[in-house]
Motif scaffolding. Structure first.
Motif, PDB file in Angstrom:
ATOM      1  N   THR A  69       0.577  -0.684  -0.018  1.00  0.00           N
ATOM      2  CA  THR A  69      -0.176   0.108   0.108  1.00  0.00           C
ATOM      3  C   THR A  69       0.583   1.150  -0.316  1.00  0.00           C
ATOM      4  O   THR A  69       0.481   2.634  -0.756  1.00  0.00           O
ATOM      5  N   GLY A  70       1.954   1.433   0.414  1.00  0.00           N
ATOM      6  CA  GLY A  70       2.621   2.451   0.296  1.00  0.00           C
ATOM      7  C   GLY A  70       3.533   2.987   1.413  1.00  0.00           C
ATOM      8  O   GLY A  70       3.442   3.966   1.847  1.00  0.00           O
ATOM      9  N   ILE A  71       3.190   1.954   2.402  1.00  0.00           N
ATOM     10  CA  ILE A  71       3.083   2.584   4.118  1.00  0.00           C
ATOM     11  C   ILE A  71       4.855   3.323   4.296  1.00  0.00           C
ATOM     12  O   ILE A  71       5.107   4.514   4.793  1.00  0.00           O
ATOM     13  N   VAL A  72       5.867   3.113   3.900  1.00  0.00           N
ATOM     14  CA  VAL A  72       7.482   3.441   3.809  1.00  0.00           C
ATOM     15  C   VAL A  72       7.078   4.472   3.199  1.00  0.00           C
ATOM     16  O   VAL A  72       8.242   5.543   3.630  1.00  0.00           O
ATOM     17  N   ASP A  73       6.637   5.027   1.977  1.00  0.00           N
ATOM     18  CA  ASP A  73       6.711   6.054   1.445  1.00  0.00           C
ATOM     19  C   ASP A  73       5.901   7.134   2.268  1.00  0.00           C
ATOM     20  O   ASP A  73       6.496   8.494   2.354  1.00  0.00           O
ATOM     21  N   ALA A  74       5.061   6.514   2.812  1.00  0.00           N
ATOM     22  CA  ALA A  74       4.063   7.840   3.616  1.00  0.00           C
ATOM     23  C   ALA A  74       4.570   7.901   4.462  1.00  0.00           C
ATOM     24  O   ALA A  74       5.027   9.661   4.780  1.00  0.00           O
ATOM     25  N   PHE A  75       5.926   6.973   5.663  1.00  0.00           N
ATOM     26  CA  PHE A  75       6.279   7.364   6.546  1.00  0.00           C
ATOM     27  C   PHE A  75       7.967   8.357   6.525  1.00  0.00           C
ATOM     28  O   PHE A  75       8.157   9.356   7.405  1.00  0.00           O
ATOM     29  N   ILE A 129      11.926   3.927   9.186  1.00  0.00           N
ATOM     30  CA  ILE A 129      11.265   3.045   9.100  1.00  0.00           C
ATOM     31  C   ILE A 129      11.502   1.219   8.518  1.00  0.00           C
ATOM     32  O   ILE A 129      12.779   1.866   7.183  1.00  0.00           O
ATOM     33  N   PHE A 130      11.590   0.379   8.685  1.00  0.00           N
ATOM     34  CA  PHE A 130      12.024  -0.629   7.889  1.00  0.00           C
ATOM     35  C   PHE A 130      11.236  -2.023   7.154  1.00  0.00           C
ATOM     36  O   PHE A 130      10.133  -1.905   7.318  1.00  0.00           O
ATOM     37  N   GLY A 131      11.364  -1.782   5.688  1.00  0.00           N
ATOM     38  CA  GLY A 131      10.974  -2.856   5.286  1.00  0.00           C
ATOM     39  C   GLY A 131      11.096  -1.515   3.776  1.00  0.00           C
ATOM     40  O   GLY A 131      11.385  -0.875   3.516  1.00  0.00           O
ATOM     41  N   PRO A 132      10.552  -2.321   2.751  1.00  0.00           N
ATOM     42  CA  PRO A 132      10.834  -1.845   1.060  1.00  0.00           C
ATOM     43  C   PRO A 132       9.324  -0.955   0.718  1.00  0.00           C
ATOM     44  O   PRO A 132       9.055  -0.572   1.101  1.00  0.00           O
ATOM     45  N   ASN A 133       9.989   0.826  -0.340  1.00  0.00           N
ATOM     46  CA  ASN A 133       8.903   1.186  -0.749  1.00  0.00           C
ATOM     47  C   ASN A 133       7.813   0.502  -1.775  1.00  0.00           C
ATOM     48  O   ASN A 133       7.990  -0.417  -1.768  1.00  0.00           O
ATOM     49  N   LYS A 134       6.750   1.403  -1.836  1.00  0.00           N
ATOM     50  CA  LYS A 134       5.877   0.813  -2.976  1.00  0.00           C
ATOM     51  C   LYS A 134       6.400  -0.027  -4.075  1.00  0.00           C
ATOM     52  O   LYS A 134       6.139  -0.829  -4.674  1.00  0.00           O
ATOM     53  N   ALA A 135       7.238   1.015  -5.245  1.00  0.00           N
ATOM     54  CA  ALA A 135       7.621   0.635  -5.879  1.00  0.00           C
ATOM     55  C   ALA A 135       8.635  -0.609  -5.657  1.00  0.00           C
ATOM     56  O   ALA A 135       8.047  -1.843  -6.594  1.00  0.00           O
ATOM     57  N   ALA A 136       8.627  -1.033  -5.141  1.00  0.00           N
ATOM     58  CA  ALA A 136       9.636  -2.213  -4.232  1.00  0.00           C
ATOM     59  C   ALA A 136       9.437  -3.183  -4.609  1.00  0.00           C
ATOM     60  O   ALA A 136       9.050  -4.093  -4.845  1.00  0.00           O
ATOM     61  N   ALA A 137       7.759  -2.756  -3.326  1.00  0.00           N
ATOM     62  CA  ALA A 137       7.229  -3.919  -3.302  1.00  0.00           C
ATOM     63  C   ALA A 137       5.853  -4.893  -3.761  1.00  0.00           C
ATOM     64  O   ALA A 137       5.369  -5.571  -3.506  1.00  0.00           O
ATOM     65  N   GLN A 138       6.259  -4.033  -4.930  1.00  0.00           N
ATOM     66  CA  GLN A 138       5.591  -4.842  -6.463  1.00  0.00           C
ATOM     67  C   GLN A 138       5.770  -6.271  -6.635  1.00  0.00           C
ATOM     68  O   GLN A 138       5.274  -7.052  -7.018  1.00  0.00           O
TER      69      GLN A 138
END
Length: 421
Positions: free
Chosen positions: A76-82, A89-98
């Motif tokens: 959903t893009g939680i990393v980008d929003a944070f 925040i630990f985790g990949p951004n929305k583009a990488a999470a695809q």
């Protein structure tokens, strides 16, 4: 420091359990958490996908670090929003999470960057998909494109089964929007292995290899689940195979994403099928696996906070990641009827009796009701044992399972058997 863990499953309980061992952490919050995390941290009544509420909470409580457990908020893009709010925040951004969010994206990506995977085609039309199945024959694999909690993959043994799977996903909309497009791919006969890796987008550090057990019943029979157990290290992932996985899969994945203008930071999960000593990618995930986290994290020697911060801050090359020279086995205790229909609210007993120096019970689908611990999901508990060899560890895990009781509990009796074989 203050840490927030997002999620409510066995993986999140394992993350909290591991983070709790850090001398650097004063306070841990979990959103929304479960009855197991409540013993170690403070549960917060915010759903994992409610990004705005999570941001408000993190600002209000002055949280220093947020660790995302499940895939849905990442996609959903939680990393980008944070990050837009200047929050760590630990985790990949929305583009990488695809890579996990869209099976079509990930298959096309692998094809483009010559990453070994099964032959496939994608479909949005039911009749075209059925024609393809009839041409190819069975066994064959049918996958819903989007997120389906680990249940959107059907390994069809016959053409009729495959056609039924297509209709279930695309006509009956079993997985909703996740099934608007499907991937149909060749069936690979081999042994599965999971390689998780920490990466800051430049340095890639593979974790100890593990093996998940997806089908519901012994002997890999029955429908696919979110995972019925795991063990680590997986002997199928030899030193030679791990070297090939690094060079032929992990490096081309991270470098290929860079070519697409995407920096991947976090945990990259490569679900592999090993055929004749060669690994092919069945699927990518963009976070710790569940139940793989329950066997990999207990074997990690390092303070997890140190590794996470180095990943976020592009200095993973400065951390020496070490592992215990032990084996770990996790047996999932599920609700009777899982992964199809099951009842909730069954009282659970025996966890304290099961736990020891070598056994930890990670809670997943649990809740407290009138001060009693009850079942609240399909996968209820992950009983994890550590030992010196596979048989010793398997025996310990099942000893733990025998101590625990809830009505209609279901578990596989062959977790780890492949390691011995």
């Amino acid at each position: 420091m203050k840490v927030l863990v997002i999620g409510n499953g066995g993986r999140e309980h394992a993350l909290v359990w591991k983070l709790k061992q850090s001398k650097r952490i004063e306070e841990i919050f979990v959103a929304p958490g479960n009855a197991g995390t409540e013993k170690l941290a403070e549960n917060i009544d915010i759903e994992a996908t409610d990004i705005n509420k999570l941001i408000d909470f993190v600002k209000k409580e002055k949280i220093d670090l947020t660790v995302v457990g499940p895939e849905a908020p990442l996609v959903t893009g939680i990393v980008d929003a944070f990050e837009a709010e200047g929050l760590k925040i630990f985790g990949p951004n929305k583009a990488a999470a695809q890579l996990e969010g869209s099976k079509v994206f990930s298959k096309n990506f692998m094809k483009k960057y010559s990453i070994p995977t099964a032959k496939y085609e994608t479909f949005t039309n039911v009749d075209n998909a059925i024609s393809y199945i009839k041409e190819e024959g069975a066994p064959i694999v049918v996958k819903a494109e989007g997120l389906a909690a680990g249940k959107g993959v059907i390994v069809a043994q016959t053409v009729d089964e495959a056609i039924a799977a297509v209709e279930e996903i695309m006509v009956n909309e079993k997985f909703g929007e996740a099934g608007e497009r499907i991937v149909i791919e060749e069936f690979l006969a081999g042994e599965e292995a999971t390689v998780l890796a920490f990466t800051d987008g430049n340095t890639i550090v593979p974790m100890i290899p593990s093996q998940d057990h997806k089908p519901a019943y012994d002997g890999d029979q029955g429908p696919n689940t979110g995972g019925m157990g795991a063990y680590a290290p997986a002997p199928i992932a030899t030193e030679n195979l791990m070297s090939k996985v690094y060079q032929e899969i992990l490096v081309p994945t991270i470098e290929g994403l860079k070519e697409e203008g995407i920096i991947f930071k976090g945990v990259l999960y490569s679900g592999l099928m090993v055929v004749d000593g060669k690994a092919k990618v069945i699927e990518y995930n963009v976070r710790f696996g569940d139940p793989e986290a329950e066997v990999v994290l207990p074997l990690l020697k390092n303070d997890l906070v140190d590794v996470i911060e180095a990943t976020i801050e592009d200095r993973l090359d400065q951390v020496d990641i070490e592992w215990l020279e032990k084996t770990a086995v996790c047996v999932i205790m599920a609700s009777g009827g899982y992964p199809v229909r099951y009842e909730k609210g069954k009282e659970i007993s025996g966890i304290e009796e099961a736990e020891s120096e070598d056994i930890v019970v990670f809670q997943a689908g649990t809740a407290l009701k009138d001060d009693k611990l009850v079942t609240a999901g399909g996968r209820v508990l992950g009983v994890t044992a550590l030992g010196n060899d596979y048989q010793d560890t398997i025996d310990k895990a099942y000893e733990g399972v025998k101590q625990i009781d809830f009505a209609d509990a279901h578990y596989r009796t062959d977790i780890g058997a492949k390691a011995i074989k």
